[in-house]
Design a protein around this motif. Structure first.
Motif, PDB file in Angstrom:
ATOM      1  N   THR A   1      41.235  37.969  35.923  1.00 29.71           N
ATOM      2  CA  THR A   1      39.857  37.490  36.050  1.00 29.71           C
ATOM      3  C   THR A   1      39.794  35.957  36.098  1.00 29.71           C
ATOM      4  O   THR A   1      38.860  35.348  35.593  1.00 29.71           O
ATOM      5  CB  THR A   1      39.003  38.003  34.868  1.00 29.71           C
ATOM      6  OG1 THR A   1      39.621  37.546  33.653  1.00 29.71           O
ATOM      7  CG2 THR A   1      38.883  39.517  34.863  1.00 29.71           C
TER       8      THR A   1
ATOM      9  N   TYR B   1      45.477  46.042  31.940  1.00 30.86           N
ATOM     10  CA  TYR B   1      46.915  46.101  32.258  1.00 30.86           C
ATOM     11  C   TYR B   1      47.790  45.946  31.025  1.00 30.86           C
ATOM     12  O   TYR B   1      49.003  46.122  31.111  1.00 30.86           O
ATOM     13  CB  TYR B   1      47.282  45.101  33.368  1.00 30.86           C
ATOM     14  CG  TYR B   1      47.115  43.618  33.072  1.00 30.86           C
ATOM     15  CD1 TYR B   1      48.071  42.908  32.355  1.00 30.86           C
ATOM     16  CD2 TYR B   1      46.011  42.926  33.554  1.00 30.86           C
ATOM     17  CE1 TYR B   1      47.914  41.545  32.102  1.00 30.86           C
ATOM     18  CE2 TYR B   1      45.845  41.564  33.307  1.00 30.86           C
ATOM     19  CZ  TYR B   1      46.800  40.885  32.576  1.00 30.86           C
ATOM     20  OH  TYR B   1      46.651  39.543  32.330  1.00 30.86           O
TER      21      TYR B   1
ATOM     22  N   VAL C   1      51.610  33.392  41.449  1.00 33.36           N
ATOM     23  CA  VAL C   1      52.853  33.552  40.695  1.00 33.36           C
ATOM     24  C   VAL C   1      52.586  33.405  39.189  1.00 33.36           C
ATOM     25  O   VAL C   1      53.348  32.788  38.480  1.00 33.36           O
ATOM     26  CB  VAL C   1      53.903  32.518  41.154  1.00 33.36           C
ATOM     27  CG1 VAL C   1      54.402  32.840  42.553  1.00 33.36           C
ATOM     28  CG2 VAL C   1      53.342  31.093  41.141  1.00 33.36           C
TER      29      VAL C   1
ATOM     30  N   SER D   1      42.631  43.563  33.998  1.00 34.38           N
ATOM     31  CA  SER D   1      42.566  42.415  33.083  1.00 34.38           C
ATOM     32  C   SER D   1      43.259  42.796  31.786  1.00 34.38           C
ATOM     33  O   SER D   1      43.423  43.984  31.482  1.00 34.38           O
ATOM     34  CB  SER D   1      41.098  42.055  32.807  1.00 34.38           C
ATOM     35  OG  SER D   1      41.009  41.073  31.797  1.00 34.38           O
ATOM     36  N   SER D   2      43.629  41.767  31.030  1.00 32.20           N
ATOM     37  CA  SER D   2      44.214  42.011  29.710  1.00 32.20           C
ATOM     38  C   SER D   2      43.123  42.171  28.649  1.00 32.20           C
ATOM     39  O   SER D   2      43.425  42.436  27.495  1.00 32.20           O
ATOM     40  CB  SER D   2      45.104  40.824  29.321  1.00 32.20           C
ATOM     41  OG  SER D   2      44.342  39.629  29.381  1.00 32.20           O
TER      42      SER D   2
ATOM     43  N   VAL E   1      45.860  28.794  50.635  1.00 29.13           N
ATOM     44  CA  VAL E   1      44.467  28.319  50.647  1.00 29.13           C
ATOM     45  C   VAL E   1      43.833  28.624  52.012  1.00 29.13           C
ATOM     46  O   VAL E   1      43.655  29.805  52.333  1.00 29.13           O
ATOM     47  CB  VAL E   1      44.360  26.835  50.254  1.00 29.13           C
ATOM     48  CG1 VAL E   1      42.896  26.456  49.945  1.00 29.13           C
ATOM     49  CG2 VAL E   1      45.186  26.562  48.974  1.00 29.13           C
TER      50      VAL E   1
ATOM     51  N   ILE F   1      49.320  33.867  51.721  1.00 31.28           N
ATOM     52  CA  ILE F   1      48.063  33.113  51.865  1.00 31.28           C
ATOM     53  C   ILE F   1      48.263  31.739  51.240  1.00 31.28           C
ATOM     54  O   ILE F   1      48.693  31.650  50.085  1.00 31.28           O
ATOM     55  CB  ILE F   1      46.906  33.830  51.125  1.00 31.28           C
ATOM     56  CG1 ILE F   1      46.675  35.244  51.666  1.00 31.28           C
ATOM     57  CG2 ILE F   1      45.610  33.003  51.168  1.00 31.28           C
ATOM     58  CD1 ILE F   1      46.093  35.324  53.060  1.00 31.28           C
TER      59      ILE F   1
ATOM     60  N   LYS G   1      36.422  41.054  29.235  1.00 26.21           N
ATOM     61  CA  LYS G   1      36.395  40.518  30.598  1.00 26.21           C
ATOM     62  C   LYS G   1      36.153  41.643  31.614  1.00 26.21           C
ATOM     63  O   LYS G   1      35.477  41.437  32.629  1.00 26.21           O
ATOM     64  CB  LYS G   1      37.699  39.785  30.912  1.00 26.21           C
ATOM     65  CG  LYS G   1      37.844  38.456  30.148  1.00 26.21           C
ATOM     66  CD  LYS G   1      39.147  37.772  30.542  1.00 26.21           C
ATOM     67  CE  LYS G   1      39.322  36.432  29.868  1.00 26.21           C
ATOM     68  NZ  LYS G   1      40.549  35.753  30.294  1.00 26.21           N
TER      69      LYS G   1
HETATM   70  N1  LIG Z   1      48.524  30.712  47.597  1.00 24.73           N
HETATM   71  C1  LIG Z   1      47.451  29.963  47.406  1.00 24.73           C
HETATM   72  O1  LIG Z   1      46.928  29.324  48.311  1.00 24.73           O
HETATM   73  C2  LIG Z   1      46.851  29.924  46.042  1.00 24.73           C
HETATM   74  C3  LIG Z   1      45.567  29.407  45.863  1.00 24.73           C
HETATM   75  C4  LIG Z   1      45.012  29.471  44.590  1.00 24.73           C
HETATM   76  C5  LIG Z   1      45.754  30.009  43.546  1.00 24.73           C
HETATM   77  N2  LIG Z   1      47.008  30.446  43.766  1.00 24.73           N
HETATM   78  C6  LIG Z   1      47.800  31.062  42.702  1.00 24.73           C
HETATM   79  O2  LIG Z   1      47.114  32.234  42.311  1.00 24.73           O
HETATM   80  C7  LIG Z   1      47.274  32.438  40.914  1.00 24.73           C
HETATM   81  C8  LIG Z   1      45.891  32.468  40.265  1.00 24.73           C
HETATM   82  O3  LIG Z   1      45.323  31.178  40.306  1.00 24.73           O
HETATM   83  P1  LIG Z   1      43.983  30.861  39.527  1.00 24.73           P
HETATM   84  O4  LIG Z   1      43.726  29.399  39.683  1.00 24.73           O
HETATM   85  O5  LIG Z   1      42.935  31.838  39.905  1.00 24.73           O
HETATM   86  O6  LIG Z   1      44.488  31.127  38.024  1.00 24.73           O
HETATM   87  P2  LIG Z   1      43.707  31.263  36.671  1.00 24.73           P
HETATM   88  O7  LIG Z   1      42.249  31.002  36.849  1.00 24.73           O
HETATM   89  O8  LIG Z   1      44.430  30.445  35.666  1.00 24.73           O
HETATM   90  O9  LIG Z   1      43.910  32.822  36.318  1.00 24.73           O
HETATM   91  C9  LIG Z   1      44.360  33.200  35.072  1.00 24.73           C
HETATM   92  C10 LIG Z   1      44.143  34.690  34.873  1.00 24.73           C
HETATM   93  O10 LIG Z   1      45.081  35.455  35.600  1.00 24.73           O
HETATM   94  C11 LIG Z   1      45.311  36.688  34.956  1.00 24.73           C
HETATM   95  N3  LIG Z   1      46.733  36.991  34.795  1.00 24.73           N
HETATM   96  C12 LIG Z   1      47.689  36.258  34.215  1.00 24.73           C
HETATM   97  N4  LIG Z   1      48.857  36.911  34.224  1.00 24.73           N
HETATM   98  C13 LIG Z   1      48.616  38.089  34.842  1.00 24.73           C
HETATM   99  C14 LIG Z   1      49.421  39.216  35.155  1.00 24.73           C
HETATM  100  N5  LIG Z   1      50.711  39.264  34.826  1.00 24.73           N
HETATM  101  N6  LIG Z   1      48.829  40.240  35.805  1.00 24.73           N
HETATM  102  C15 LIG Z   1      47.528  40.199  36.140  1.00 24.73           C
HETATM  103  N7  LIG Z   1      46.722  39.163  35.876  1.00 24.73           N
HETATM  104  C16 LIG Z   1      47.274  38.129  35.223  1.00 24.73           C
HETATM  105  C17 LIG Z   1      44.662  36.580  33.582  1.00 24.73           C
HETATM  106  O11 LIG Z   1      43.461  37.362  33.639  1.00 24.73           O
HETATM  107  P3  LIG Z   1      42.965  38.222  32.390  1.00 24.73           P
HETATM  108  O12 LIG Z   1      42.703  37.197  31.308  1.00 24.73           O
HETATM  109  O13 LIG Z   1      41.771  38.896  32.904  1.00 24.73           O
HETATM  110  O14 LIG Z   1      44.084  39.156  32.034  1.00 24.73           O
HETATM  111  C18 LIG Z   1      44.374  35.102  33.446  1.00 24.73           C
HETATM  112  O15 LIG Z   1      43.275  34.835  32.628  1.00 24.73           O
HETATM  113  C19 LIG Z   1      48.178  31.303  40.435  1.00 24.73           C
HETATM  114  O16 LIG Z   1      49.524  31.725  40.468  1.00 24.73           O
HETATM  115  C20 LIG Z   1      47.946  30.216  41.454  1.00 24.73           C
HETATM  116  O17 LIG Z   1      49.038  29.323  41.543  1.00 24.73           O
HETATM  117  C21 LIG Z   1      47.575  30.406  44.980  1.00 24.73           C
END
Ligand SMILES: NC(=O)c1ccc[n+]([C@@H]2O[C@H](COP(=O)([O-])OP(=O)(O)OC[C@H]3O[C@@H](n4cnc5c(N)ncnc54)[C@H](OP(=O)(O)O)[C@@H]3O)[C@@H](O)[C@H]2O)c1
Length: 334
Positions: A168, A210, A258, A190-191, A283, A281, A195
């Motif tokens: 989330t 999860y 990741v 979600s954990s 951005v 993907i 949420k």
């Molecule tokens: N490729 C791209 O262009 C791109 C763009 C943006 C982000 N990203 C990547 O996408 C990811 C998310 O980014 P964000 O900024 O949205 O992060 P974020 O806001 O910090 O998301 C954190 C949330 O992810 C969930 N999470 C953590 N570990 C998990 C797991 N093992 N399984 C399922 N959910 C998990 C948790 O949700 P719950 O608390 O609900 O469990 C946590 O609160 C990061 O790795 C980031 O580097 C990539």
């Protein structure tokens, strides 16, 4: 003017420096920043995990919004007083990505937005949707565009199709809001029970914890029969093998994040045997940002801002991000 700088890696090592106020040259726009938001990338960047070879000093953060203060000669797209947000990639205007288009990433390969004034090329900005505050718009450039790109730019999902959304955080809550608006059936993991309750209010059709259901891929099979149509894969090494089992034949996996590490051992077998469409993907382009903003305006979508910190409290905001208590986006106000 004041600017944050990464000089050495570590949240405690972040420094505030005094810089000259920049002036816009030809085709450039001077923006007084009023809001910014955090992405997990910024957290990794400051800690030195994202790119240990990061050029320093580096002004952090990719995502911000503000007000046009002055335009340089030849600027056509904006005027003084416009509310604008910066594009994550300053050189990716439209079409598919190329190494050249993704070369200039704010808060990564070039200085970011956590400073009082930023000069952008006019091609690297978009207008803020009218119904949003700048704070809400500051949530969009990375997380919003990534979720939009994953859902709609490679696929034409039909109403009723299922989409698995992991966690989330910022990207995932945008994916939930966009999927719900498009009539898709979001399944959110979600954990946290609390949420998941909030995710239901935003349109999650099914939810899975999860932590209490570590075999969540089996649960998804039970819920959907053949598997989900689309996976928004942000978990990385822990989740990718399960995502491959949770998706239907000829389904799509958007590989985005990741969060649990980036070194999964993935067998090519389920990808080929199930004719999966696995799409990385990164951005997205300004054109995608603009298409997303049109949909956000049409559906009057409001980004979910979990908590707002004064911009000078970057360290506190990053530490809060590290606890993973947030739901949606963490923002900074100037
Ligand atoms: N490729 C791209 O262009 C791109 C763009 C943006 C982000 N990203 C990547 O996408 C990811 C998310 O980014 P964000 O900024 O949205 O992060 P974020 O806001 O910090 O998301 C954190 C949330 O992810 C969930 N999470 C953590 N570990 C998990 C797991 N093992 N399984 C399922 N959910 C998990 C948790 O949700 P719950 O608390 O609900 O469990 C946590 O609160 C990061 O790795 C980031 O580097 C990539």
């Amino acid at each position: 003017m004041k600017a944050f700088e990464i000089r050495e890696f570590g949240i405690d090592k972040l420094a505030v420096a005094e810089h000259d106020e920049p002036r816009p040259g030809a085709y450039e726009v001077l923006v007084r920043m009023t809001a910014a938001s955090l992405n997990y990338r910024d957290y990794m960047m400051v800690k030195g995990v994202y790119n240990p070879k990061l050029k320093r000093p580096m002004i952090p953060l990719s995502d911000g919004a503000g007000i046009v203060e002055e335009i340089g000669p030849g600027v056509k797209r904006f005027k003084k007083g416009d509310r604008v947000a910066g594009c994550f990639f300053q050189g990716w205007v439209d079409g598919p990505p190329t190494p050249e288009k993704v070369r200039q990433a704010l808060g990564g390969s070039i200085d970011g937005v956590l400073r009082e004034y930023v000069v952008f090329h006019e091609d690297g900005l978009v207008n803020v949707p009218q119904h949003l505050t700048e704070l809400q718009a500051a949530a969009l450039p990375c997380a919003g565009v990534t979720a939009w790109h994953a859902l709609f730019e490679h696929n034409s999902p039909q109403p009723g199709e299922t989409v698995l959304i992991q966690g989330t955080g910022g990207v995932s809550i945008f994916a939930l809001q966009f999927a719900h608006a498009a009539g898709l059936k979001p399944i959110v993991t979600s954990s946290s029970h609390q949420k998941l309750q909030r995710a239901k209010q935003l349109g999650a059709a099914e939810t899975i914890n999860y932590k209490t259901t570590p075999d969540w891929d089996e649960q998804i099979r039970k819920l959907t029969g053949e598997g989900v149509d689309h996976v928004i894969e942000v978990g990385g090494s822990e989740t990718m093998p399960r995502s491959l089992r949770a998706v239907r034949m000829y389904g799509a996996i958007s590989v985005i994040g990741v969060l649990s590490g980036g070194d999964a051992t993935v067998s090519p077998r389920p990808i080929l045997m199930n004719s999966l469409r696995v799409q990385g993907i990164y951005v997205g382009s300004r054109a995608m940002f603009e298409r997303m903003n049109r949909a956000i305006s049409a559906h009057q979508i409001i980004p979910v801002v979990d908590r707002v910190f004064p911009w000078t409290e970057l360290k506190e905001a990053l530490e809060y991000m590290g606890t993973q208590q947030h739901f949606g986006k963490i923002c900074l106000e100037f």
